[in-house]
Design a protein around this motif. Sequence first.
Motif, PDB file in Angstrom:
ATOM      1  N   LEU A  37       0.808  -1.221   0.000  1.00 13.54           N
ATOM      2  CA  LEU A  37       0.000   0.000   0.000  1.00 13.54           C
ATOM      3  C   LEU A  37       0.844   1.275   0.000  1.00 13.54           C
ATOM      4  N   PRO A  38       1.867   1.402   0.857  1.00 17.44           N
ATOM      5  CA  PRO A  38       2.680   2.638   0.815  1.00 17.44           C
ATOM      6  C   PRO A  38       3.333   2.872  -0.541  1.00 17.44           C
ATOM      7  N   ILE A  39       3.750   1.793  -1.209  1.00 20.71           N
ATOM      8  CA  ILE A  39       4.369   1.939  -2.535  1.00 20.71           C
ATOM      9  C   ILE A  39       3.360   2.504  -3.522  1.00 20.71           C
ATOM     10  N   LEU A  40       2.139   1.991  -3.470  1.00 20.54           N
ATOM     11  CA  LEU A  40       1.091   2.497  -4.351  1.00 20.54           C
ATOM     12  C   LEU A  40       0.799   3.970  -4.079  1.00 20.54           C
ATOM     13  N   LEU A  41       0.803   4.350  -2.800  1.00 18.26           N
ATOM     14  CA  LEU A  41       0.543   5.748  -2.441  1.00 18.26           C
ATOM     15  C   LEU A  41       1.641   6.662  -2.973  1.00 18.26           C
ATOM     16  N   TYR A  42       2.886   6.220  -2.885  1.00 17.16           N
ATOM     17  CA  TYR A  42       4.000   7.001  -3.425  1.00 17.16           C
ATOM     18  C   TYR A  42       3.837   7.186  -4.936  1.00 17.16           C
ATOM     19  N   VAL A  43       3.478   6.103  -5.625  1.00 16.61           N
ATOM     20  CA  VAL A  43       3.278   6.170  -7.073  1.00 16.61           C
ATOM     21  C   VAL A  43       2.172   7.156  -7.422  1.00 16.61           C
ATOM     22  N   LEU A  44       1.083   7.094  -6.686  1.00 14.16           N
ATOM     23  CA  LEU A  44      -0.056   7.988  -6.945  1.00 14.16           C
ATOM     24  C   LEU A  44       0.320   9.453  -6.720  1.00 14.16           C
ATOM     25  N   ILE A  45       0.958   9.738  -5.579  1.00 12.06           N
ATOM     26  CA  ILE A  45       1.267  11.123  -5.225  1.00 12.06           C
ATOM     27  C   ILE A  45       2.388  11.700  -6.086  1.00 12.06           C
ATOM     28  N   VAL A  46       3.396  10.895  -6.378  1.00 13.74           N
ATOM     29  CA  VAL A  46       4.572  11.410  -7.088  1.00 13.74           C
ATOM     30  C   VAL A  46       4.386  11.447  -8.607  1.00 13.74           C
ATOM     31  N   TRP A  47       3.642  10.473  -9.148  1.00 16.08           N
ATOM     32  CA  TRP A  47       3.534  10.404 -10.610  1.00 16.08           C
ATOM     33  C   TRP A  47       2.108  10.587 -11.132  1.00 16.08           C
ATOM     34  N   PHE A  48       1.148   9.892 -10.541  1.00 10.01           N
ATOM     35  CA  PHE A  48      -0.203   9.919 -11.092  1.00 10.01           C
ATOM     36  C   PHE A  48      -0.902  11.259 -10.886  1.00 10.01           C
ATOM     37  N   VAL A  87       9.029  13.911  -0.878  1.00 14.92           N
ATOM     38  CA  VAL A  87       9.119  13.699  -2.331  1.00 14.92           C
ATOM     39  C   VAL A  87       7.910  14.229  -3.100  1.00 14.92           C
ATOM     40  N   GLN A  88       6.826  14.571  -2.395  1.00 13.70           N
ATOM     41  CA  GLN A  88       5.666  15.096  -3.122  1.00 13.70           C
ATOM     42  C   GLN A  88       6.084  16.372  -3.865  1.00 13.70           C
ATOM     43  N   PRO A  89       5.623  16.530  -5.106  1.00 11.57           N
ATOM     44  CA  PRO A  89       6.128  17.605  -5.952  1.00 11.57           C
ATOM     45  C   PRO A  89       5.324  18.899  -5.915  1.00 11.57           C
ATOM     46  N   PHE A  90       4.387  19.019  -4.992  1.00  9.49           N
ATOM     47  CA  PHE A  90       3.441  20.134  -5.042  1.00  9.49           C
ATOM     48  C   PHE A  90       3.867  21.347  -4.219  1.00  9.49           C
ATOM     49  N   TYR A  91       4.373  21.099  -2.997  1.00 15.14           N
ATOM     50  CA  TYR A  91       4.659  22.188  -2.068  1.00 15.14           C
ATOM     51  C   TYR A  91       6.029  21.994  -1.410  1.00 15.14           C
ATOM     52  N   PRO A  92       6.759  23.088  -1.206  1.00 20.87           N
ATOM     53  CA  PRO A  92       8.004  22.992  -0.427  1.00 20.87           C
ATOM     54  C   PRO A  92       7.657  22.971   1.066  1.00 20.87           C
ATOM     55  N   ILE A  93       7.962  21.879   1.729  1.00 20.18           N
ATOM     56  CA  ILE A  93       7.652  21.741   3.158  1.00 20.18           C
ATOM     57  C   ILE A  93       8.955  21.602   3.922  1.00 20.18           C
ATOM     58  N   HIS A  94       9.197  22.508   4.846  1.00 20.10           N
ATOM     59  CA  HIS A  94      10.422  22.484   5.652  1.00 20.10           C
ATOM     60  C   HIS A  94      10.492  21.173   6.426  1.00 20.10           C
ATOM     61  N   TRP A  95      11.712  20.686   6.615  1.00 20.08           N
ATOM     62  CA  TRP A  95      11.871  19.381   7.262  1.00 20.08           C
ATOM     63  C   TRP A  95      11.319  19.353   8.681  1.00 20.08           C
TER      64      TRP A  95
END
Length: 236
Positions: free
Chosen positions: A27-38, A120-128
């Motif tokens: 499930l986490p792998i699928l979520l990464y794929v969805l958020i980062v690419w899809f 890794v999400q490409p939408f917003y810069p979020i400070h660590w």
Amino acid sequence: MKTVIKLAVTDFKLIFRSPSLRGFLVLPILLYVLIVWFVPGLVEKYDFLTPYLPVFLVIGVIENTQTFCFISSMVLIDEKETEVARLYGVVPLTHIQYLFSRMLIPFLFTVLLNVGLLAVQPFYPIHWVANLTISLLTACVVPVYVLGINALVKNRMEGLIYIKAFNIVVLVPVAAFFLPLHFSPAFGIFPTHWIFQSIANVTAGLPIVGVITIGSTYFLLLLIFVSKAFLKKHFI
């Protein structure tokens, strides 16, 4: 402390004995794929979805908690049904140490999963710092969820019913994004509302300290309550 860590590792290994539980690790792998690419491709094609990017992100973060919510819940329920749980009554651990050992690895893995997702999400810069803070708050869903369910159910059938119900409840606050702003406080009774609100704030460039403080306090109170209920049913 060594006994606590040893039990935590043993508990984690139980996941790999069941194919059905191992499957949830995908499930986490699928979520990464969805958020980062899809999702980026979807938003690029349908730009009217851009205002809803925080919704996609908060759903991804919350769904990241569901992997270990389900796995840990089913492991504890299975132990109850097979009466393995009775053996923990003679383990030389305090109740707090026992709870810590069972929730430690699921909590830490959930933190890491969301730190990675927010990084890794490409939408917003979020400070660590904001990333880690939100991820820690979000991971609190796991012990509250798992101990809450196991304080209520007696067997796997009941467990699956409650898990389905809890899965809906954790996502209810997402409705606040589609309602006028003055309706938002009404969702504060749901602990995941404060996770959603923290992500909404950080993506809008607003401070999150107040939201994180309220959310952390709420989760702590819930954790104390469900822990007592769980221990009362299992050990007292």
